[in-house]
Write a protein that holds these residues in place. Structure first.
Motif, PDB file in Angstrom:
ATOM      1  N   THR A 102      22.653  14.583  76.020  1.00 30.74           N
ATOM      2  CA  THR A 102      22.347  15.289  74.780  1.00 30.74           C
ATOM      3  C   THR A 102      20.930  14.989  74.316  1.00 30.74           C
ATOM      4  O   THR A 102      20.243  14.112  74.847  1.00 30.74           O
ATOM      5  CB  THR A 102      23.324  14.868  73.676  1.00 30.74           C
ATOM      6  OG1 THR A 102      23.281  13.439  73.537  1.00 30.74           O
ATOM      7  CG2 THR A 102      24.744  15.290  74.006  1.00 30.74           C
ATOM      8  N   ARG A 146      22.856  20.082  74.245  1.00 26.25           N
ATOM      9  CA  ARG A 146      22.708  19.755  75.667  1.00 26.25           C
ATOM     10  C   ARG A 146      21.236  19.725  76.043  1.00 26.25           C
ATOM     11  O   ARG A 146      20.455  20.607  75.673  1.00 26.25           O
ATOM     12  CB  ARG A 146      23.449  20.794  76.522  1.00 26.25           C
ATOM     13  CG  ARG A 146      23.591  20.412  77.999  1.00 26.25           C
ATOM     14  CD  ARG A 146      24.342  21.504  78.757  1.00 26.25           C
ATOM     15  NE  ARG A 146      25.657  21.722  78.188  1.00 26.25           N
ATOM     16  CZ  ARG A 146      26.738  21.031  78.515  1.00 26.25           C
ATOM     17  NH1 ARG A 146      26.657  20.071  79.418  1.00 26.25           N
ATOM     18  NH2 ARG A 146      27.900  21.294  77.939  1.00 26.25           N
ATOM     19  N   ARG A 151      32.241  21.913  73.275  1.00 29.11           N
ATOM     20  CA  ARG A 151      32.037  21.071  74.438  1.00 29.11           C
ATOM     21  C   ARG A 151      31.235  19.831  74.058  1.00 29.11           C
ATOM     22  O   ARG A 151      30.441  19.861  73.114  1.00 29.11           O
ATOM     23  CB  ARG A 151      31.321  21.845  75.550  1.00 29.11           C
ATOM     24  CG  ARG A 151      32.179  22.926  76.174  1.00 29.11           C
ATOM     25  CD  ARG A 151      31.396  23.726  77.202  1.00 29.11           C
ATOM     26  NE  ARG A 151      30.917  22.886  78.296  1.00 29.11           N
ATOM     27  CZ  ARG A 151      30.130  23.337  79.279  1.00 29.11           C
ATOM     28  NH1 ARG A 151      29.753  24.613  79.286  1.00 29.11           N
ATOM     29  NH2 ARG A 151      29.734  22.532  80.237  1.00 29.11           N
ATOM     30  N   GLN A 152      31.426  18.762  74.801  1.00 30.70           N
ATOM     31  CA  GLN A 152      30.724  17.504  74.553  1.00 30.70           C
ATOM     32  C   GLN A 152      29.820  17.220  75.761  1.00 30.70           C
ATOM     33  O   GLN A 152      30.262  16.618  76.745  1.00 30.70           O
ATOM     34  CB  GLN A 152      31.726  16.366  74.346  1.00 30.70           C
ATOM     35  CG  GLN A 152      32.592  16.500  73.114  1.00 30.70           C
ATOM     36  CD  GLN A 152      31.770  16.264  71.833  1.00 30.70           C
ATOM     37  OE1 GLN A 152      30.808  15.502  71.834  1.00 30.70           O
ATOM     38  NE2 GLN A 152      32.152  16.918  70.764  1.00 30.70           N
ATOM     39  N   PRO A 153      28.555  17.642  75.715  1.00 24.51           N
ATOM     40  CA  PRO A 153      27.655  17.412  76.849  1.00 24.51           C
ATOM     41  C   PRO A 153      27.477  15.927  77.136  1.00 24.51           C
ATOM     42  O   PRO A 153      27.449  15.109  76.215  1.00 24.51           O
ATOM     43  CB  PRO A 153      26.329  18.031  76.388  1.00 24.51           C
ATOM     44  CG  PRO A 153      26.690  18.942  75.253  1.00 24.51           C
ATOM     45  CD  PRO A 153      27.874  18.327  74.593  1.00 24.51           C
ATOM     46  N   ASP A 191      29.958  17.392  81.288  1.00 22.99           N
ATOM     47  CA  ASP A 191      30.458  17.043  79.952  1.00 22.99           C
ATOM     48  C   ASP A 191      31.049  15.640  80.009  1.00 22.99           C
ATOM     49  O   ASP A 191      31.322  15.105  81.087  1.00 22.99           O
ATOM     50  CB  ASP A 191      31.541  18.031  79.502  1.00 22.99           C
ATOM     51  CG  ASP A 191      30.975  19.401  79.146  1.00 22.99           C
ATOM     52  OD1 ASP A 191      29.739  19.529  79.054  1.00 22.99           O
ATOM     53  OD2 ASP A 191      31.775  20.339  78.975  1.00 22.99           O
ATOM     54  N   ASP A 203      34.080  15.412  82.002  1.00 20.71           N
ATOM     55  CA  ASP A 203      33.965  15.519  83.456  1.00 20.71           C
ATOM     56  C   ASP A 203      33.773  14.149  84.103  1.00 20.71           C
ATOM     57  O   ASP A 203      33.650  14.056  85.324  1.00 20.71           O
ATOM     58  CB  ASP A 203      32.772  16.408  83.828  1.00 20.71           C
ATOM     59  CG  ASP A 203      32.948  17.843  83.332  1.00 20.71           C
ATOM     60  OD1 ASP A 203      34.103  18.301  83.290  1.00 20.71           O
ATOM     61  OD2 ASP A 203      31.938  18.476  82.981  1.00 20.71           O
TER      62      ASP A 203
END
Length: 354
Positions: free
Chosen positions: A241, A249, A236-238, A156, A159
């Motif tokens: 994308t 995702r 969540r923010q992949p 993400d 991360d």
């Protein structure tokens, strides 16, 4: 206990420590054993003997299996029988009598390994012709961290720790005291196990991995220029994308296809296989893997790990970085270039002479 019942029990026991794909591979490797047991009338594992296992081994050899495949199947069978011994489902001492076929180094070497020279060429071409693209960011992280495809997909935005200001998130996520953050250096990415995007080894696969500043810069360029801003599930923010589909995702199949494309030599120059690039089937959508020179993400991981070892990294250090054991690194991924390995040892020779 019936063989199939024991296999189901073993797989269920491993659910919390193994990824779904790993468990599927275990079932696949044990399927011939279960079919053989049914054919031989073995319906109670307490009746299983070392002679039976030897006969099964001979049966599989007669099928013409490669030694490496037989090694995987009998190796998994031995792990299963070890579990059965712990629950008193097979005679005591049986696992020690199971001999796993040894595989010579020449048979273990994966000829599809992506070499460091090819990786360097791809990186240069990406930076020249596809700078800030998703492909570039993917390749940079795959090569530099040696991560698995699933680990790359699981990342993400949160991360990624590229600057000191990002470390505040680390304090919140990992309960690290503020003073301890002063000792943490950036940049790095943090591979985390989550229900939607499990890592191969679940929680044991979680780890922060340091990256070079130039790698971080290229990933940040992708984020700032070409990343599609779509929220994923559970807010969540992949990191990677896609514009299409219900899931923001990127899929594993899309990542795999991108790597096949990137490793086709004709994408950057002429075809080394004397094919006509105007009608080559490997240039058609979905058929990229048919190019003899194309590679999937796994040979890229293998090449990355080999490159680290050629640079003199100890197996234990590489193992922690890529989430594997030192034994696995030596046996499955360590395919050295003799000259480069000799060069990496020179520093130890110099130290001894001093």
């Amino acid at each position: 206990m019936a063989p199939r019942e024991a296999v189901n029990m073993w797989i269920d026991r491993l659910q919390s420590t193994r990824a779904d794909e790993t468990l599927k591979s275990y079932r696949y490797r044990l399927k011939p054993f279960l079919e053989w047991c049914e054919k031989e009338g073995i319906d109670n594992l307490n009746d299983l003997t070392s002679r039976d296992v030897f006969q099964f081994d001979s049966h599989r050899r007669a099928d013409g299996l490669q030694v490496s495949t037989l090694n995987n199947q009998i190796g998994t069978l031995k792990q299963f029988i070890q579990f059965c011994e712990r629950i008193d489902a097979v005679p005591a001492g049986l696992p020690t009598k199971v001999e796993v076929p040894s595989v010579d180094l020449a048979e273990r070497v994966n000829d599809e390994l992506l070499s460091a020279d090819r990786a360097a060429t791809i990186r240069e071409n990406l930076h020249r012709y596809e700078r800030a693209s998703r492909r570039q960011a993917m390749f940079e992280l795959l090569w530099h961290t040696g991560c698995r495809l699933g680990g790359l997909r699981a990342l993400d935005l949160g991360d990624c720790f590229f600057d000191e200001s990002d470390l505040e998130r680390l304090q919140h996520q990992d309960d690290i005291e503020g003073a301890a953050l002063d000792a943490v250096e950036v940049p790095f990415v943090y591979f985390r196990n989550r229900p939607e995007t499990p890592l191969k080894n679940k929680r044991e696969g979680e780890r922060p991995v340091a990256i070079d500043r130039d790698v971080a810069d290229r990933v940040q360029e992708y984020i700032g220029v070409n990343r599609v801003h779509r929220p994923g599930s559970n807010d969540r923010q992949p990191l990677f994308t896609t514009e299409k589909g219900d899931n923001a995702r990127v899929s594993k199949s899309s990542i795999r296809r991108e790597i096949y494309i990137l490793t086709q030599p004709c994408r950057w120059g002429r075809c080394p296989h004397d094919r006509d690039t105007t009608n080559c089937e490997a240039l058609e959508h979905g058929k990229e893997a048919r190019c003899p020179s194309s590679r999937s993400p796994h040979p890229l991981r293998t090449g990355s790990i080999t490159h680290m070892r050629d640079q003199g990294w100890p197996p234990e250090v590489v193992a922690e970085r890529v989430n594997a054991t030192p034994e696995v690194i030596r046996e499955h991924y360590d395919h050295p270039d003799p000259i480069r390995r000799m060069q990496s040892r020179r520093e130890f020779l110099t130290e001894d002479s001093e």
